[in-house]
Motif scaffolding. Structure first.
Motif, short mmCIF file in Angstrom:
data_model
loop_
_atom_site.label_atom_id
_atom_site.label_comp_id
_atom_site.label_asym_id
_atom_site.label_seq_id
_atom_site.Cartn_x
_atom_site.Cartn_y
_atom_site.Cartn_z
N ALA A 1 0.82 -1.21 0.00
CA ALA A 1 0.00 0.00 0.00
C ALA A 1 0.85 1.26 0.00
O ALA A 1 0.62 2.18 -0.79
CB ALA A 1 -0.93 0.01 1.20
N GLY A 2 1.85 1.32 0.88
CA GLY A 2 2.66 2.53 1.00
C GLY A 2 3.42 2.87 -0.25
O GLY A 2 3.61 4.04 -0.59
N LYS A 3 3.82 1.86 -0.98
CA LYS A 3 4.57 2.06 -2.21
C LYS A 3 3.72 2.74 -3.28
O LYS A 3 4.21 3.49 -4.11
CB LYS A 3 5.05 0.70 -2.72
CG LYS A 3 5.83 0.70 -3.98
CD LYS A 3 6.25 -0.72 -4.30
CE LYS A 3 6.91 -0.82 -5.63
NZ LYS A 3 7.27 -2.21 -5.94
N THR B 1 -9.16 6.11 -6.93
CA THR B 1 -9.31 4.77 -7.51
C THR B 1 -8.13 3.89 -7.15
O THR B 1 -8.30 2.71 -6.84
CB THR B 1 -9.45 4.87 -9.05
OG1 THR B 1 -10.51 5.77 -9.35
CG2 THR B 1 -9.73 3.53 -9.65
N ALA B 2 -6.94 4.44 -7.19
CA ALA B 2 -5.75 3.68 -6.81
C ALA B 2 -5.80 3.29 -5.34
O ALA B 2 -5.39 2.19 -4.98
CB ALA B 2 -4.49 4.49 -7.10
N GLY C 1 -5.82 -0.83 -1.58
CA GLY C 1 -6.38 -1.25 -0.30
C GLY C 1 -6.86 -2.69 -0.36
O GLY C 1 -6.55 -3.51 0.50
N LEU C 2 -7.60 -3.01 -1.42
CA LEU C 2 -8.08 -4.38 -1.60
C LEU C 2 -6.92 -5.34 -1.89
O LEU C 2 -6.90 -6.47 -1.37
CB LEU C 2 -9.10 -4.43 -2.74
CG LEU C 2 -10.45 -3.78 -2.43
CD1 LEU C 2 -11.28 -3.65 -3.70
CD2 LEU C 2 -11.20 -4.56 -1.38
N GLY D 1 -12.64 -2.12 6.31
CA GLY D 1 -11.35 -1.74 6.91
C GLY D 1 -10.27 -1.50 5.88
O GLY D 1 -9.50 -0.55 6.00
N CYS D 2 -10.22 -2.35 4.85
CA CYS D 2 -9.17 -2.15 3.84
C CYS D 2 -9.45 -0.90 3.01
O CYS D 2 -8.51 -0.22 2.58
CB CYS D 2 -8.99 -3.38 2.97
SG CYS D 2 -10.21 -3.61 1.69
#
Length: 146
Positions: free
Chosen positions: A53-55, A62-63, A68-69, A130-131
């Motif tokens: 995620a952080g990358k 949308t991203a 997240g998923l 949550g995600c």
């Protein structure tokens, strides 16, 4: 390279993995001990939040939903794989398997058994919500503080 998005992703998805692990423990079969499941899953959440995620933080709404998923799926996959691999290792020490192929197949069979309790709405809905929240928070921080 450490960024605010990576740190936020690690914190948010580590917290999400912790929460989902706490939800999962009561779903285990009667007599099954969780052992170190919660801290291991939290660590996996932190690593996947940092790496996956952080990358990708800073790519827009949308991203954020997409990564997240994606991060949720990778957390679940690696948690299932690590715990199933650990079970296979302990069973192999008891000489349960005749060859290495049987042990590898057992890992994936065990992954399917561990995944069964996750297929209820009391687990799926918090995981998805949550995600999405973790992805949006990661995106908000990552886009503001690159």
């Amino acid at each position: 390279m450490p960024t605010a998005g990576r740190l936020t992703g690690a914190i948010c998805f580590g917290a999400l993995a912790y929460y989902l692990s706490v939800l999962y423990v009561p779903l285990l079969p009667e007599g099954a001990a969780p052992g170190a499941m919660i801290p291991i899953n939290t660590f996996i959440g932190v690593v996947m939040g940092w790496v996956v995620a952080g990358k990708r933080a800073g790519g827009g709404l949308t991203a954020a939903i997409s990564y997240g998923l994606t991060t949720l799926v990778t957390i679940i996959f690696w948690a299932l794989f690590v715990h199933s691999g650990t079970d296979m290792y302990h069973e192999s020490l008891r000489l349960r398997y005749d060859n290495a192929t049987e042990a590898v197949v057992a890992v994936f069979e065990q992954m399917m058994e561990y995944a069964q309790p996750m297929l209820i709405s009391e687990y799926i809905i918090p995981a998805i919500v949550g995600c999405l929240i973790a992805g949006l928070v990661t995106e908000a921080i990552g886009s503001r503080f690159p």
